[in-house]
Design a protein around this motif. Sequence first.
Motif, mmCIF file in Angstrom:
data_model
loop_
_atom_site.group_PDB
_atom_site.id
_atom_site.type_symbol
_atom_site.label_atom_id
_atom_site.label_comp_id
_atom_site.label_asym_id
_atom_site.label_seq_id
_atom_site.Cartn_x
_atom_site.Cartn_y
_atom_site.Cartn_z
ATOM 1 N N GLN A 80 63.839 103.902 38.721
ATOM 2 C CA GLN A 80 65.161 103.993 38.105
ATOM 3 C C GLN A 80 65.031 104.806 36.817
ATOM 4 O O GLN A 80 64.040 104.697 36.105
ATOM 5 N N TYR B 251 70.012 102.981 34.082
ATOM 6 C CA TYR B 251 70.148 101.796 33.220
ATOM 7 C C TYR B 251 71.302 101.937 32.234
ATOM 8 O O TYR B 251 71.982 100.952 31.934
ATOM 9 N N LEU C 35 74.323 99.310 31.772
ATOM 10 C CA LEU C 35 74.601 98.708 30.463
ATOM 11 C C LEU C 35 76.049 98.958 30.047
ATOM 12 O O LEU C 35 76.735 98.048 29.575
#
Length: 183
Positions: free
Chosen positions: A153, A158, A162
């Motif tokens: 990833q 991410y 988030l």
Amino acid sequence: MSASATAATAMIGCACGRTRMEASGAPILVSECLCDSCRAAAARLAALPGAVDRLTAYGATPCAEYRKDRIRIVSGAEHLAEFRLSADAGTRRVVATCCNTPVFLELKGAHWLSVYLHLWPPHTRPTAQLRTMVGDLDDASRLPDDLPNLKSQSLWFYAKLLAAWIAMGLRNPRIEVKEKLDA
């Protein structure tokens, strides 16, 4: 339909139509996972009676990552069962047992669901943006080059997750599934 398009509401469901879900808005992102866990789980789930192998020709699991608060089970909740590769696995895959169709994957503590793309009719299916966990393959040279093929990833991956969690007010809704499935 591209992943960045703003979709109003999509009605999606299992192969036999008894288990239906509503997906609101656009997915966080759309990916094809090539991790060992997804490939092993897909093989075990494809061996269930009446099930179909849902991997791509090169072994990827295509999913749309959705905020949990944007997925609603409309019918067939009584058919849902969780499958784990091992008793202590932090990842559960949820299957509609009416026809043994994998429905979504949930990581322990995650605020999103990875909803399997085969639930959408082909003409409305979100389009994958990237492949991830290519590093788990023995030989990644056979993969098409139509999408980024990431070894794991990425920071972008991410960051998207988030941002979605912040937009949710840092909540993590529970998705109740009462049954367990051995495969």
